[in-house]
Design a protein around this motif. Sequence first.
Motif, PDB file in Angstrom:
ATOM      1  N   ARG A 183       0.849  -1.196   0.000  1.00  0.00           N
ATOM      2  CA  ARG A 183       0.000   0.000   0.000  1.00  0.00           C
ATOM      3  C   ARG A 183       0.884   1.246   0.000  1.00  0.00           C
ATOM      4  NH1 ARG A 183      -0.369  -2.898   4.312  1.00  0.00           N
ATOM      5  NH2 ARG A 183       0.374  -2.210   6.348  1.00  0.00           N
ATOM      6  N   ILE A 184       0.266   2.342  -0.373  1.00  0.00           N
ATOM      7  CA  ILE A 184       0.909   3.647  -0.371  1.00  0.00           C
ATOM      8  C   ILE A 184       0.005   4.593   0.408  1.00  0.00           C
ATOM      9  CG2 ILE A 184       1.809   5.533  -1.770  1.00  0.00           C
ATOM     10  CD1 ILE A 184       2.108   3.546  -4.075  1.00  0.00           C
ATOM     11  N   VAL A 185       0.567   5.261   1.394  1.00  0.00           N
ATOM     12  CA  VAL A 185      -0.182   6.177   2.244  1.00  0.00           C
ATOM     13  C   VAL A 185       0.367   7.590   2.032  1.00  0.00           C
ATOM     14  CG1 VAL A 185      -0.952   6.696   4.584  1.00  0.00           C
ATOM     15  CG2 VAL A 185      -0.485   4.323   3.919  1.00  0.00           C
ATOM     16  N   TYR A 186      -0.531   8.540   1.827  1.00  0.00           N
ATOM     17  CA  TYR A 186      -0.125   9.931   1.613  1.00  0.00           C
ATOM     18  C   TYR A 186      -0.448  10.759   2.848  1.00  0.00           C
ATOM     19  CZ  TYR A 186       0.250   8.675  -3.326  1.00  0.00           C
ATOM     20  OH  TYR A 186       0.591   8.073  -4.515  1.00  0.00           O
ATOM     21  N   GLY A 187       0.333  11.801   3.065  1.00  0.00           N
ATOM     22  CA  GLY A 187       0.122  12.687   4.210  1.00  0.00           C
ATOM     23  C   GLY A 187       0.772  14.035   3.971  1.00  0.00           C
TER      24      GLY A 187
END
Length: 274
Positions: A183-187
Amino acid sequence: MIRQFRKRTKSSLSDRIGDLRHWLDTDSGRLLVEYEKSLLERELGTIFGFHAGQYSASWHKDLMFSSPVRRQFILGSSYLADCPRPQVMADPHYWPVSPGSLDLVLLQHTLEIAESPHRLLSEAANTIIPDGKLIIIGFNPYSMTNIARWCVPGQRRLLRDAHFISTSRLKDWLALLNFSVERIVYGGYVHPLKRFFTGLRGDLIEERLEQLQIPVGGFYMMIATRETPGLTPVRKVWSDVRRRFVGQPLTRPSAGRTSTVKVNRDWSSFESDS
């Protein structure tokens, strides 16, 4: 096909690391690192193992403090004062770690300033065991942070010698290294505009955008797993089926019959006893 970065001639690796660490110590940099730590803590609680390594720009923040993996070290190209973990001084492009010995590796804002980012990624990936985890935190090139960076001209530009790597490009590199991206999580959505969204309002906007996961955050966190190499099954060489029955008694007679049947070893004749 891996497209090479343009050759760096403006600054050395130590200068780029110094510039990046200096910016991360500013108010804007500390705010971005706090966003990264909050997302990282959610992932580290689900990753277990015995050994972990960290190569990051914010080494003094002890980013993997919440990890259940207690045998950790921090890699650095020079001596790190007040290092919270045991440190290993080495060239980041040549890790002095046995291949397939780490359960977890963290790379935080180091691919952007490396002389050869795919070489650094390959060295880090080579130290991870099958089913081990690689976490990469990088600046998102499709974000307000990058837009604000290019609005500043010349020598005043933020991280002017850093190359922001897109997630699609990074996924291609990892696929060549036999890693699958979980997964790829953005912030860090409101990071460059934080002064316009102060206090609780800014936190609520950030939380809402994190839930939507629009791929325009100031940074991304990619979690990848090293795939287990496939095994080639070795088939057993079966012997002649007839040999398994030679000399073995036949099925017991059904009810009501008192005779038993025996077969000779060469199956040439039968004997029946009443």
